[in-house]
Design a protein around this motif. Structure first.
Motif, PDB file in Angstrom:
ATOM      1  N   VAL A  71      -0.102  -5.164 -15.339  1.00 56.86           N
ATOM      2  CA  VAL A  71       0.382  -5.624 -16.644  1.00 56.86           C
ATOM      3  C   VAL A  71       1.707  -4.954 -16.977  1.00 56.86           C
ATOM      4  O   VAL A  71       2.068  -3.925 -16.401  1.00 56.86           O
ATOM      5  CB  VAL A  71      -0.635  -5.315 -17.780  1.00 56.86           C
ATOM      6  CG1 VAL A  71      -1.827  -6.239 -17.707  1.00 56.86           C
ATOM      7  CG2 VAL A  71      -1.058  -3.850 -17.775  1.00 56.86           C
ATOM      8  N   GLU A  72       2.414  -5.538 -17.903  1.00 61.53           N
ATOM      9  CA  GLU A  72       3.690  -4.996 -18.376  1.00 61.53           C
ATOM     10  C   GLU A  72       3.847  -5.428 -19.833  1.00 61.53           C
ATOM     11  O   GLU A  72       3.005  -6.179 -20.354  1.00 61.53           O
ATOM     12  CB  GLU A  72       4.828  -5.506 -17.511  1.00 61.53           C
ATOM     13  CG  GLU A  72       4.909  -7.013 -17.457  1.00 61.53           C
ATOM     14  CD  GLU A  72       6.070  -7.497 -16.600  1.00 61.53           C
ATOM     15  OE1 GLU A  72       6.558  -8.591 -16.857  1.00 61.53           O
ATOM     16  OE2 GLU A  72       6.494  -6.759 -15.686  1.00 61.53           O
ATOM     17  N   PRO A  73       4.897  -4.938 -20.529  1.00 60.99           N
ATOM     18  CA  PRO A  73       5.066  -5.335 -21.930  1.00 60.99           C
ATOM     19  C   PRO A  73       5.022  -6.855 -22.089  1.00 60.99           C
ATOM     20  O   PRO A  73       5.564  -7.586 -21.261  1.00 60.99           O
ATOM     21  CB  PRO A  73       6.439  -4.767 -22.298  1.00 60.99           C
ATOM     22  CG  PRO A  73       6.586  -3.569 -21.422  1.00 60.99           C
ATOM     23  CD  PRO A  73       5.913  -3.934 -20.137  1.00 60.99           C
ATOM     24  N   PHE A  74       4.354  -7.315 -23.118  1.00 69.47           N
ATOM     25  CA  PHE A  74       4.170  -8.724 -23.499  1.00 69.47           C
ATOM     26  C   PHE A  74       3.204  -9.495 -22.584  1.00 69.47           C
ATOM     27  O   PHE A  74       3.117 -10.705 -22.684  1.00 69.47           O
ATOM     28  CB  PHE A  74       5.518  -9.471 -23.569  1.00 69.47           C
ATOM     29  CG  PHE A  74       6.529  -8.838 -24.483  1.00 69.47           C
ATOM     30  CD1 PHE A  74       6.350  -8.846 -25.868  1.00 69.47           C
ATOM     31  CD2 PHE A  74       7.657  -8.218 -23.972  1.00 69.47           C
ATOM     32  CE1 PHE A  74       7.287  -8.260 -26.707  1.00 69.47           C
ATOM     33  CE2 PHE A  74       8.601  -7.626 -24.814  1.00 69.47           C
ATOM     34  CZ  PHE A  74       8.407  -7.647 -26.186  1.00 69.47           C
ATOM     35  N   SER A  75       2.509  -8.768 -21.668  1.00 74.35           N
ATOM     36  CA  SER A  75       1.552  -9.479 -20.800  1.00 74.35           C
ATOM     37  C   SER A  75       0.486 -10.150 -21.642  1.00 74.35           C
ATOM     38  O   SER A  75      -0.155  -9.498 -22.475  1.00 74.35           O
ATOM     39  CB  SER A  75       0.866  -8.487 -19.852  1.00 74.35           C
ATOM     40  OG  SER A  75       1.706  -8.135 -18.816  1.00 74.35           O
ATOM     41  N   ASP A  76       0.273 -11.425 -21.398  1.00 74.03           N
ATOM     42  CA  ASP A  76      -0.726 -12.151 -22.178  1.00 74.03           C
ATOM     43  C   ASP A  76      -2.141 -11.643 -21.925  1.00 74.03           C
ATOM     44  O   ASP A  76      -2.999 -11.745 -22.794  1.00 74.03           O
ATOM     45  CB  ASP A  76      -0.654 -13.649 -21.854  1.00 74.03           C
ATOM     46  CG  ASP A  76       0.550 -14.293 -22.534  1.00 74.03           C
ATOM     47  OD1 ASP A  76       0.974 -13.783 -23.588  1.00 74.03           O
ATOM     48  OD2 ASP A  76       1.072 -15.284 -22.001  1.00 74.03           O
ATOM     49  N   GLU A  77      -2.369 -11.087 -20.717  1.00 74.99           N
ATOM     50  CA  GLU A  77      -3.726 -10.610 -20.396  1.00 74.99           C
ATOM     51  C   GLU A  77      -4.113  -9.403 -21.227  1.00 74.99           C
ATOM     52  O   GLU A  77      -5.282  -9.073 -21.339  1.00 74.99           O
ATOM     53  CB  GLU A  77      -3.817 -10.178 -18.923  1.00 74.99           C
ATOM     54  CG  GLU A  77      -3.427 -11.214 -17.912  1.00 74.99           C
ATOM     55  CD  GLU A  77      -1.962 -11.125 -17.545  1.00 74.99           C
ATOM     56  OE1 GLU A  77      -1.154 -10.714 -18.408  1.00 74.99           O
ATOM     57  OE2 GLU A  77      -1.620 -11.493 -16.421  1.00 74.99           O
ATOM     58  N   ALA A  78      -3.125  -8.709 -21.767  1.00 69.42           N
ATOM     59  CA  ALA A  78      -3.453  -7.418 -22.369  1.00 69.42           C
ATOM     60  C   ALA A  78      -2.952  -7.222 -23.796  1.00 69.42           C
ATOM     61  O   ALA A  78      -3.486  -6.399 -24.522  1.00 69.42           O
ATOM     62  CB  ALA A  78      -2.878  -6.307 -21.487  1.00 69.42           C
ATOM     63  N   ARG A  79      -1.953  -7.987 -24.226  1.00 67.65           N
ATOM     64  CA  ARG A  79      -1.294  -7.617 -25.490  1.00 67.65           C
ATOM     65  C   ARG A  79      -2.208  -7.713 -26.701  1.00 67.65           C
ATOM     66  O   ARG A  79      -1.983  -7.042 -27.706  1.00 67.65           O
ATOM     67  CB  ARG A  79       0.004  -8.386 -25.688  1.00 67.65           C
ATOM     68  CG  ARG A  79      -0.135  -9.860 -25.921  1.00 67.65           C
ATOM     69  CD  ARG A  79       1.239 -10.526 -25.928  1.00 67.65           C
ATOM     70  NE  ARG A  79       1.127 -11.947 -25.879  1.00 67.65           N
ATOM     71  CZ  ARG A  79       1.110 -12.728 -26.955  1.00 67.65           C
ATOM     72  NH1 ARG A  79       1.210 -12.187 -28.152  1.00 67.65           N
ATOM     73  NH2 ARG A  79       0.974 -14.022 -26.838  1.00 67.65           N
ATOM     74  N   PHE A  80      -3.248  -8.548 -26.638  1.00 63.06           N
ATOM     75  CA  PHE A  80      -4.167  -8.633 -27.768  1.00 63.06           C
ATOM     76  C   PHE A  80      -5.335  -7.644 -27.643  1.00 63.06           C
ATOM     77  O   PHE A  80      -6.179  -7.578 -28.516  1.00 63.06           O
ATOM     78  CB  PHE A  80      -4.728 -10.053 -27.889  1.00 63.06           C
ATOM     79  CG  PHE A  80      -3.728 -11.048 -28.427  1.00 63.06           C
ATOM     80  CD1 PHE A  80      -2.627 -10.641 -29.169  1.00 63.06           C
ATOM     81  CD2 PHE A  80      -3.904 -12.400 -28.202  1.00 63.06           C
ATOM     82  CE1 PHE A  80      -1.709 -11.555 -29.660  1.00 63.06           C
ATOM     83  CE2 PHE A  80      -2.991 -13.337 -28.693  1.00 63.06           C
ATOM     84  CZ  PHE A  80      -1.891 -12.901 -29.418  1.00 63.06           C
ATOM     85  N   LEU A  81      -5.388  -6.917 -26.538  1.00 59.98           N
ATOM     86  CA  LEU A  81      -6.551  -6.052 -26.295  1.00 59.98           C
ATOM     87  C   LEU A  81      -6.233  -4.567 -26.414  1.00 59.98           C
ATOM     88  O   LEU A  81      -7.118  -3.747 -26.579  1.00 59.98           O
ATOM     89  CB  LEU A  81      -7.117  -6.334 -24.896  1.00 59.98           C
ATOM     90  CG  LEU A  81      -7.514  -7.791 -24.625  1.00 59.98           C
ATOM     91  CD1 LEU A  81      -7.937  -7.975 -23.181  1.00 59.98           C
ATOM     92  CD2 LEU A  81      -8.647  -8.210 -25.555  1.00 59.98           C
ATOM     93  N   ILE A  82      -4.935  -4.242 -26.299  1.00 59.37           N
ATOM     94  CA  ILE A  82      -4.532  -2.828 -26.335  1.00 59.37           C
ATOM     95  C   ILE A  82      -3.697  -2.609 -27.582  1.00 59.37           C
ATOM     96  O   ILE A  82      -2.821  -3.417 -27.903  1.00 59.37           O
ATOM     97  CB  ILE A  82      -3.660  -2.474 -25.104  1.00 59.37           C
ATOM     98  CG1 ILE A  82      -4.394  -2.824 -23.814  1.00 59.37           C
ATOM     99  CG2 ILE A  82      -3.265  -1.007 -25.126  1.00 59.37           C
ATOM    100  CD1 ILE A  82      -3.505  -2.759 -22.577  1.00 59.37           C
ATOM    101  N   THR A  83      -3.936  -1.518 -28.273  1.00 55.93           N
ATOM    102  CA  THR A  83      -3.084  -1.223 -29.427  1.00 55.93           C
ATOM    103  C   THR A  83      -2.853   0.279 -29.550  1.00 55.93           C
ATOM    104  O   THR A  83      -3.682   1.077 -29.125  1.00 55.93           O
ATOM    105  CB  THR A  83      -3.684  -1.824 -30.722  1.00 55.93           C
ATOM    106  OG1 THR A  83      -2.754  -1.672 -31.776  1.00 55.93           O
ATOM    107  CG2 THR A  83      -4.995  -1.180 -31.107  1.00 55.93           C
ATOM    108  N   LEU A  84      -1.710   0.602 -30.080  1.00 56.79           N
ATOM    109  CA  LEU A  84      -1.284   2.005 -30.162  1.00 56.79           C
ATOM    110  C   LEU A  84      -0.974   2.374 -31.609  1.00 56.79           C
ATOM    111  O   LEU A  84      -0.296   1.624 -32.313  1.00 56.79           O
ATOM    112  CB  LEU A  84      -0.024   2.189 -29.296  1.00 56.79           C
ATOM    113  CG  LEU A  84       0.837   3.428 -29.534  1.00 56.79           C
ATOM    114  CD1 LEU A  84       0.150   4.678 -28.993  1.00 56.79           C
ATOM    115  CD2 LEU A  84       2.196   3.275 -28.855  1.00 56.79           C
ATOM    116  N   VAL A  85      -1.475   3.532 -32.029  1.00 55.82           N
ATOM    117  CA  VAL A  85      -1.046   4.076 -33.328  1.00 55.82           C
ATOM    118  C   VAL A  85      -0.051   5.188 -33.013  1.00 55.82           C
ATOM    119  O   VAL A  85      -0.439   6.218 -32.463  1.00 55.82           O
ATOM    120  CB  VAL A  85      -2.224   4.650 -34.143  1.00 55.82           C
ATOM    121  CG1 VAL A  85      -1.754   5.118 -35.514  1.00 55.82           C
ATOM    122  CG2 VAL A  85      -3.336   3.629 -34.295  1.00 55.82           C
TER     123      VAL A  85
END
Lengths: 340, 228
Positions: A71-85
């Motif tokens: 994965v990389e930035p803006f990857s559709d496989e991951a962008r809705f599943l990972i979040t950072l505070v």
């Protein structure tokens, strides 16, 4: 039996800013629904690692795999599943409600987001009726941090990355942030990766702790790291003179500013037999920590004003009563000092 | 000293009695400044945002050109636009000289670098944490772009106000391109200049008061919008 894929796998990762390497990890895997702590001094690469895992930045070299896929930035496989505070959370120039519902709206689907927003706010101890309509500028630092966390919890993420979540908040806010994060793991199976200087908290909650130093992972965080400068002591030895005039001897350093790692520190009774390579120091127990995963106790001992970490086995901690404030002797073998 | 006070009394009298000549200049000013600010915003905001948001070769050079153009003298713009719009000029066929659209073209040239420059600055000074926040919420590239644009709205608005102030108060372009034709292209500022030369302080002060009132209204509206 099929083994679960690691939720994150890092391979041959190297990340640089302006040509300077700030993070270098050969291999790292993080299990799903685990809590991983990152510790290390400022500038050790914790925030960079979180930004890379959070797909905010693309590594200069190497790859990050999420659920087995690169994965990389803006990857559709991951962008809705990972979040950072992030360490110093930022609220957009909108109401609290709009900030918390922002991520939900990005996911589309329409519908009323009120329930999710109010639920997330209550998870971080904020009353929705009181806070939802407030503008971004009408919040204290602790409230801002909690709203930022609520905005991520509303997304019910698979991975929640927290960068110093309790560093600049009062103790009540810190407690609520801690409880909400743990609840996400327990109720949603969220994987948590937490960078914090609050070692005690990390050792209480984490399944694994990674110690970063100068951009590299080199241990579990229970090692004692002692920074230079080093000086020549008598008889050709190298070391440091502590504030109480004791000598902390080491092998000759690769350079006078190098950092030394002392892993095998142990308690010893006063007057016990000392081998030629042993160094004995007198100190005072300042803190005791329990490692959740192993059940082992770690004592922080102040020799002069230098904190040293001593590991006790379960048996040792049963046999010997140690309490903060106790004056004790500790020892290590000079040939077991490692340089980094 | 009396003539100044008399000017003020006369000004209120003109405004309250709905003097046609005064209101004709006000109306011309409002129309021409609306045309020019609308076109400047439409073209300038996207260009300014892109200039601040993206990194590309030649960006610094373009910034220098834009910053230089922010200080363009109005008489110089008036001269250039006049040269282009006069019947001997390349755009002479459009018969825009001594018309309000002609003035609007000149004022657009005046306002656009201000909007581009200040929008680019607003976007460049956007907190880096904003990008992290938006990305960490799961935004794709397009959502990141539009959310960033929305978050920089206050800075862009400030650029719009600065440009509006410059357009409303300029004399050179309106005088040279508009010709200060009574009932037609006479704006507030050209009317003030003319009336002052004629010793008619009343109308000059009246128009000055209108100018200040418009400025006040714009700033109050913007300050209200900023809180939204």
């Amino acid at each position: 039996m099929k083994l679960a894929l690691p939720i994150f796998e890092i391979r041959s990762l190297k990340h640089s800013y302006a040509g300077k390497t700030v993070l270098e990890i050969g291999h790292l895997s993080i299990e799903p629904a685990s809590i991983v702590g990152l510790i290390g001094p400022n500038g050790s690469g914790k925030s960079t690692l979180l930004k890379l895992l959070g797909l905010i930045e693309r590594p200069t070299h190497g790859e990050i795999r999420f659920n087995g896929r690169a994965v990389e930035p803006f990857s559709d496989e991951a962008r809705f599943l990972i979040t950072l505070v992030p360490q110093d959370p930022f609220l957009m120039k909108r109401s609290v409600f709009s900030n918390v519902s922002y991520g939900l709206r990005l996911r589309g689907g329409g519908g009323d987001t009120s329930d999710r927003v109010y639920e997330a706010l209550s998870l971080v101890g904020l009353q929705g009726d009181d806070f939802a309509r407030r503008p971004w500028y009408a919040l204290s630092g602790g409230e801002t941090q909690r709203v930022a966390l609520a905005a991520r919890l509303a997304l019910k993420p698979k991975v929640l990355l927290l960068d110093e979540p309790t560093a600049s908040v009062d103790s009540a806010s810190a407690q609520m942030i801690k409880e909400a994060s743990i609840r996400a793991r327990n109720e949603l199976g969220t994987t948590l990766v937490v960078a914090s200087h609050d070692w005690q908290w990390l050792y209480e909650i984490c399944d694994e702790i990674l110690h970063l130093f100068k951009g590299k992972i080199f241990g579990s965080g229970r090692e004692t790291i002692i920074f230079g400068p080093w000086q020549k002591l008598e008889a050709g030895k190298w070391g440091k003179i502590l504030s109480d005039k004791q000598q902390l001897a080491v092998t000759p350093p690769p350079d006078p500013a190098a950092a030394a790692v002392i892993e095998a520190l142990s308690f010893c009774e006063e007057g016990s037999t000392i081998a030629g390579e042993d160094v004995v120091l007198k100190g005072t127990v300042s803190r005791l920590n329990l490692e959740k995963k192993t059940g082992r106790v770690f004592a922080t001992v102040l020799a002069g004003d230098l904190p040293l970490t001593v590991r006790l086995s379960v048996e040792q901690s049963r046999e010997r009563t140690i309490f903060p404030g106790e004056s004790i002797h500790i020892r290590y073998r000079i040939d077991q000092v490692r340089w980094i | 000293m009396n003539f100044i006070l008399e000017g003020f009394f006369q000004a209120f009298n003109l405004l309250l009695s709905g003097d046609e000549e005064t209101y004709s200049a006000v109306w011309a000013t409002v129309r021409v400044s609306s045309y020019s600010i609308a076109s400047s915003l439409l073209i300038g905001v996207p260009l300014g945002f892109c200039l601040g948001y993206f990194d590309f070769r030649g960006k610094k050079t373009i910034r220098t050109v834009v910053d230089t153009m922010m200080a363009l003298p109005t008489v110089f713009i008036g001269l250039l636009v006049y040269a282009f719009l006069t019947h001997r000029g390349p755009l002479g066929n459009f018969a825009l000289l001594f018309t309000l659209p002609g003035i609007a073209i000149g004022q657009t040239i005046l306002a656009m670098p201000i909007i581009i420059g200040l929008s680019a600055t607003a976007v460049e000074s956007m907190d880096q944490k904003l990008r992290i926040t938006i990305m960490s919420m799961g935004a794709n590239r397009r959502q990141l772009f539009f959310s960033s644009l929305w978050e920089s709205r206050h800075g862009i608005l400030a650029g719009g106000i600065a440009a509006y102030g410059r357009v409303m108060t300029e004399v050179g372009i309106s005088m040279m391109v508009g010709g200060n034709i009574k009932w037609y292209t006479r704006t507030i500022t050209t009317a003030i200049a003319l009336e002052t030369n004629k010793g008619q302080f009343g109308m000059g002060v009246a128009l000055g008061i209108v100018l200040l009132t418009i400025a006040l209204c714009v700033n109050v509206s913007v300050s209200f919008l900023r809180r939204r």
